[in-house]
Write an enzyme that holds these catalytic residues in place. Sequence first.
Site, PDB file in Angstrom:
ATOM      1  N   GLU A 190      38.616 -34.583  12.871  1.00  0.00           N
ATOM      2  CA  GLU A 190      38.527 -34.192  14.280  1.00  0.00           C
ATOM      3  C   GLU A 190      37.279 -34.850  14.863  1.00  0.00           C
ATOM      4  OE1 GLU A 190      38.646 -29.953  14.931  1.00  0.00           O
ATOM      5  OE2 GLU A 190      40.306 -29.678  13.510  1.00  0.00           O
ATOM      6  N   GLU A 223      39.775 -25.681   7.878  1.00  0.00           N
ATOM      7  CA  GLU A 223      38.670 -24.754   8.120  1.00  0.00           C
ATOM      8  C   GLU A 223      38.859 -23.417   7.407  1.00  0.00           C
ATOM      9  OE1 GLU A 223      36.714 -26.170  12.243  1.00  0.00           O
ATOM     10  OE2 GLU A 223      38.665 -25.228  12.471  1.00  0.00           O
TER      11      GLU A 223
END
Length: 1011
Positions: free
Chosen positions: A527, A460
């Site tokens: 995820e 991220e």
Amino acid sequence: MTTIPKIEWLTDLNVFAVNRLPAHSDHRYYETLEQAKIAGPMAMRHELNGNWKFNYSVNPDNRPENFHRLDFNCMGWGDITVPGHIQLQGYGKPQYVNTMYPWDGLNEIRPPEVPLDHNPVGSYVKVFNVPTQMENKPLYISFQGVESAFYVWLNGEFVGYSEDSFTPAEFELTPFLTEGENKLAVAVYQRSTGSWLEDQDFWRFSGIFRDVYLYTVPEIHVYDAGIRAELDPTFTKGTLQADLKLLSDAVSPSKIVAELYDAEGHLVAAQNGNFTDGNWTVSIRINNPKLWSAEDPYLYQFYIQVYNELGHLVEVIPQKVGFRRFEMADKIMRLNGERIVFKGVNRHEFNCRTGRAITKEDMLWDIKTLKGNNINAVRTSHYPNQSYWYELCDEYGIYVIDEMNLETHGSWQKMGAVEPSWNIPGNKPEWENIVMDRAVSMFERDKNHPSILIWSCGNESYAGEVILNVSKYFKRVDSSRLVHYEGVFHARDYNDTSDMESRMYAKPADIENYLNDNPSKPYISCEYMHAMGNSLGGMNKYTDLERKYPMYQGGFIWDYIDQSIIKKDRYGKEFLAYGGDFEDRPTDYGFCTNGIVYANRELSPKMQEVKYLYQNIKLSPDRTGVTIQNEGLFVDTSDYDFEYTLYLGGKELYRNQLDVVVAPQSEGRIEFKLPAEITSVSGEYCIQTSFKLKESNLWADAGYEIAFGQYVFRTEAFVEQTAAHGELRVVTGDVNVGVHGPDFTILFSKQAGSLVSLNYAGKEMIALPPAPLFWRATTDNDRGYSQGYHSGLWYAASLARQCIGMDVEQANGQVSIAFTYKLSISEKVVVKVNYTVLANGSVRVKSVYQGAENLPQLPIFAVSFKVPADYDQLEWYAMGPEENYSDRAQGARLGIFKNQVIENLSGYVMPQESGNRTGMRRVSLTNKNGQGIKISAATKPLECNFSPYTAFELENAQHHYELPNVHYTVVTVAGKQMGVGGDDSWGAPVHDEHLIHANQDMEFEFIIDRI
């Protein structure tokens, strides 16, 4: 020239390592072959863990600037334990934030600036004597993990500086040593340039949180060993290549000998090293090597032996190696030629008392838990782990995505919105060196572990040239692994950064759209299934894709363990705390509790579903036999006993055990051999099948169940209705209607509009009258979806209703009393609860809901009441043994289970709905003397919950310690409860088939009997 340390380094992008030694492999080394074979503690290593003298300063201006000097007396300082976090040892306070930076709203800064007013400094001092065996040798120090930047001095002289919290920083101490006592001083700063690169979703700590040790080396030392066990395309010829870098060219080995042994200790091959172009290499070729995989983690033992000019052995390096070939072929990731499916979790290093300073015992518990629950892969979210973890993954068999220490979430995403105007590192060349340093440090340390299949460029951090160059680096130095990075999803110009399409929290339909659109890359969910609180509903929608799409190659649940910390309440009682509980602001509160394992390392009920959906062996029984699909890639079922058991009404009738061998990636069929006439009795039957370990192994004992499947069938209607004979006496009072039998009294109140007394043989069972219930205690996923906003009127409807009618009918030895309720939320909604009392004292309860349009979904359709808390012993015939919900019940099994009411309050850190069981046929609620009631489904299985607390008490508590003392057992019988969801915890709804729509008519029925 002596280097003068500068405080300005903390914000200098070009200074992140001063005098730090180059990164190298994490191999061990010994002085003799015998020592290497035992592989015990290294004589050339001396730990400095333990008590250090310590001073805490809230910012650099307040630090004891000259504490490193020999004449500075720090004996009056406090103590701190190394390894450990400063904030968990009484200094400062921990802070939890997710996306935003921890100084957001407090300091108006941009990278690489750091806060000046709050940048805690930990000043550490350790006095040591050089161990005897290390005297007169070069001496080095290794810091395995320090957060986030630190300066080192020895005997008043500056040694070095380093950033990057999660890879080792090593320095030479030899020039600064003195005879006798040596004063080691370390200044650790919480904020530095590196802090902008460490915006992971975790607690913000600082300090020396991994091992610190001194080490020396022999006269000739292999500083770095790059060891690659490679396979040819046929997987039948192995090449073991070792590239060795010596610490110094001053003394060269006379020879290097390498020996390869199999796992049983037999010599497989031996080879002398070659010295060419200034480097030593060893190459060994073997035919038909045994291959490494998570299913069969076969490791060879490799010994590199270094001899000096006199022919004396001076160093032995033991290294476990696994032959495996991981590659992309035909747009599919393949291990040893077979399509791999990652059944994975994201794992933080965490302990509820020590934070990220975890022990070997913690890691052993974790690895056994993964293996025992069919989890085959781990992503090291979002930083390199301790070296011991990779050793365990090699030995036990876990596939690893090794992720470098990079996350800059708050620089480009604000409250969910993508806004990369000042994103780092992006395309900013000034950030490349500090970022690349982290990639190099991870690669060089971890490169020899066969369990690592994929390098990850961090997490991220959006995308750009800097991260693309990191990917290119990994590909340049290592052709045996692939490269992962999810962030290209937001910036497709940098698509080449990642070898696979990796997304977070994509819905199943979105994944299918990608896979149906002729994709160029295979797909993984790096995820998925955000397991916050009572979650993981609908996971099967993802695992079902494994068999439907070859290019779907699995995913990694977020995440493995709750990040909650032990704290004491005002009365001195320990509880598990989350963000904000330490007066930390800003904070993201309970968003740190996403684990399928509680922070105290107890399994959460969610693990039941994970274990079932991740099992490699799929068992599909029917009345006559079972179909067995072995989805394993390399291993047959010969290590397991196959067992099948027949139950009638939850009670075992027959059990048998067989040897069944089903080859990998194949299907088998076994016919049951049940005794004749065994199913002649009417009732509900269940056939349960399983595979259990024949022998104990590293991670479980013999008899441990690894795969399960069941089949339920009936030879009659679910409940056989029997007439109750006897007389009932009805007393109609002004307020109450009483129904009396020989030894029971049942009262219904016109005033209360409900059943108010259920008295059997003088024992009152009703502590609070039954009432319709439409609200469940909000789960974390419900909060993320704003369930209170969307469906909050059902909260009010559960608390406030008006009884508009009470009807009494008496006929055929039974009495029926029906209460009709209207709700303020809609004039069209009508709910009726009918109680039919039979002559034996049984009460048949039927709840009927008349739907209406333009109303939001119902969280639950139920009847709830209280009984005295002494009635707390439960025996279920339902789906279990762990709690389950309509969208999280595939891993549950039908059976008879026992527990206590308090055990149905699951350990989710924030109180919420928990403890439900689907498929409830019957459940007994008794006191310790065996007296109480039995609740049975009248027509079809129901959902049921027994809790110490009402939905509203749970709703209003933010922590378990806020709940009242237990005075009641709360009984909730539901026709249906909505699923718990789990696609994400910030807005994803429960899938439609697991919702309760308000416009549908519904009813359910159950029976209360005395025991």
